[in-house]
Design a protein around this motif. Sequence first.
Motif, PDB file in Angstrom:
ATOM      1  N   ALA A  29     -13.678 -28.253 -28.692  1.00 50.76           N
ATOM      2  CA  ALA A  29     -12.581 -29.219 -28.590  1.00 50.76           C
ATOM      3  C   ALA A  29     -12.006 -29.192 -27.180  1.00 50.76           C
ATOM      4  N   PHE A  30     -12.616 -29.959 -26.293  1.00 43.73           N
ATOM      5  CA  PHE A  30     -12.129 -30.005 -24.910  1.00 43.73           C
ATOM      6  C   PHE A  30     -10.778 -30.714 -24.853  1.00 43.73           C
ATOM      7  N   ASP A  31      -9.997 -30.424 -23.810  1.00 44.96           N
ATOM      8  CA  ASP A  31      -8.709 -31.105 -23.628  1.00 44.96           C
ATOM      9  C   ASP A  31      -8.903 -32.478 -22.994  1.00 44.96           C
ATOM     10  N   VAL A  32      -9.860 -32.544 -22.060  1.00 45.10           N
ATOM     11  CA  VAL A  32     -10.029 -33.752 -21.257  1.00 45.10           C
ATOM     12  C   VAL A  32     -11.516 -34.066 -21.120  1.00 45.10           C
ATOM     13  N   MET A  94      -6.566 -35.589  -9.377  1.00 45.22           N
ATOM     14  CA  MET A  94      -5.592 -34.583  -9.812  1.00 45.22           C
ATOM     15  C   MET A  94      -4.346 -35.254 -10.384  1.00 45.22           C
ATOM     16  N   HIS A  95      -3.930 -36.308  -9.695  1.00 42.18           N
ATOM     17  CA  HIS A  95      -2.719 -37.013 -10.116  1.00 42.18           C
ATOM     18  C   HIS A  95      -2.901 -37.612 -11.511  1.00 42.18           C
ATOM     19  N   VAL A  96      -4.029 -38.316 -11.691  1.00 44.62           N
ATOM     20  CA  VAL A  96      -4.320 -38.945 -12.980  1.00 44.62           C
ATOM     21  C   VAL A  96      -4.411 -37.892 -14.090  1.00 44.62           C
ATOM     22  N   LEU A  97      -5.018 -36.787 -13.733  1.00 42.67           N
ATOM     23  CA  LEU A  97      -5.216 -35.710 -14.701  1.00 42.67           C
ATOM     24  C   LEU A  97      -3.880 -35.125 -15.148  1.00 42.67           C
ATOM     25  N   GLN A  98      -3.014 -34.892 -14.167  1.00 43.35           N
ATOM     26  CA  GLN A  98      -1.715 -34.305 -14.508  1.00 43.35           C
ATOM     27  C   GLN A  98      -0.878 -35.248 -15.345  1.00 43.35           C
ATOM     28  N   LYS A  99      -0.930 -36.533 -14.961  1.00 48.29           N
ATOM     29  CA  LYS A  99      -0.139 -37.526 -15.692  1.00 48.29           C
ATOM     30  C   LYS A  99      -0.620 -37.596 -17.149  1.00 48.29           C
TER      31      LYS A  99
END
Length: 436
Positions: A29-32, A94-99
Amino acid sequence: MAERLGERGYEVTEADSGEKALELLEQFAFDVVIADLRMPGIDGMRVIETAIQRYPGIVGIVITGDGTMQNAIDAIKRGASDFIAKPFQFDELMHVLQKSNEQRRLKSENAYLRSQLEERYQFGGILGRSRSMRALFQLLETVSRSSSTILITGETGTGKEVVARAIHHSSPRRAARFVALNCSAIPETLLEAELFGHVRGAFTGAVGTRQGRIEQAHKGTLFLDEVGTMSTALQMKLLRALQEREFERVGDNHTIKVDVRFIGATNSDLAKMVAEGTFREDLYYRLNVIPITLPPLRERRDDIPLLVTHFLEKFAPDAPMQVTQAAMRGLMAYSWPGNVRQLENAVERAVALNAGRSEIDLADLPPEVQASPQATTTPFVEFPEAGLDLTAYLTSIERDLIQRSLERTGGNRHKAAELLHIKRTTLVEKLKRFGS
Ligand SMILES: Nc1ncnc2c1ncn2[C@@H]1O[C@H](COP(=O)(O)OP(=O)(O)OP(=O)(O)O)[C@@H](O)[C@H]1O
Ligand SMILES: [Mg+2]
């Protein structure tokens, strides 16, 4: 990408095709999931769709190559959290990932709070999960069964009327009426007739005979709101009704007997009024058989997230909204002089101002809430029933802030240490301890 994400502390598993990705998703179960849209065989959209089906909370990010927006929009419509267009800088990713991660966290937090709205944290529509409210629910459960007189005290907006109604509706009297009379809303001269009724010609304007509230509440409950504002003359008549369960209509000498449960409410200090001689002592003891005190909201802040979630559902029933961390911090830090009513109004206002966005932010809250000093410094922490491991929790916050300081300075440890007001050597030490 995998390498650089790894440097930032993410654990990355790579797949060189859509088929391979689906295989991996079967096992973990990956997060992303980050996937290129165009791939030979199973394309990125299929991968993300399949992943979401299996793990509804997963974050899907697509990478689009051909520069048309349409693909990206389609992807979002089909469940992707965000997209990123080639060519891109690593920071954009990184930005998209954090959001997306933040959104995901909010979603699960809000879902958790919503599940708490069920049974366990309410009594007849009164919500609360703080210690004091749960103790109150137990008390209410007991007193509902009896017919003893109750006096509810508490600041404005703490829920005195909701409590009175809840008692009635869980009592054996629930089939009969709950009648409320606000003693401060009616001029003194009319209050007596309102309470006890009157016969024709009892006073100027009494054209017919009328039942009073006390009769209307026969077999049910009479709620006397703001009972402290009654004149001493009327207090005496009420005392008799309370003691004997009998009274006469104004202008009549025929005695009427009733079976009524009395619940009084006040936000003034009746004991003090007794001492000052403005409230009858005997009536006070008759009313105060079972005292119920509602604590102000600022003394039970644990209830705030639950109430906010409840009011969000009330004011935006079709599209459940989320509250950002900053907004929740503000709500938790404010002193709420108007208590639950004021909180309810603040949420209603935020929903109205929010115009179509799915999140409520600090800026959507009333100015006095935004201005509460702790709003920006103290993080809001959902405190689990079973408690939490303080050291582990603080470490995770520390690690998160250090990671963010490094991101902001492009990995420059010297500058990152400056941002954190610590020595560079301390930062290095901590990084070593975190194993990064
Ligand atoms: N624990 C609660 N759970 C859900 N809603 C609540 C709670 N407490 C209060 N409310 C809501 O807050 C509002 C104010 O409650 P209520 O009218 O009972 O307050 P009150 O103590 O009678 O205030 P006042 O002294 O100003 O008359 C109502 O809309 C009520 O539904
Ligand atoms: Mg009230």
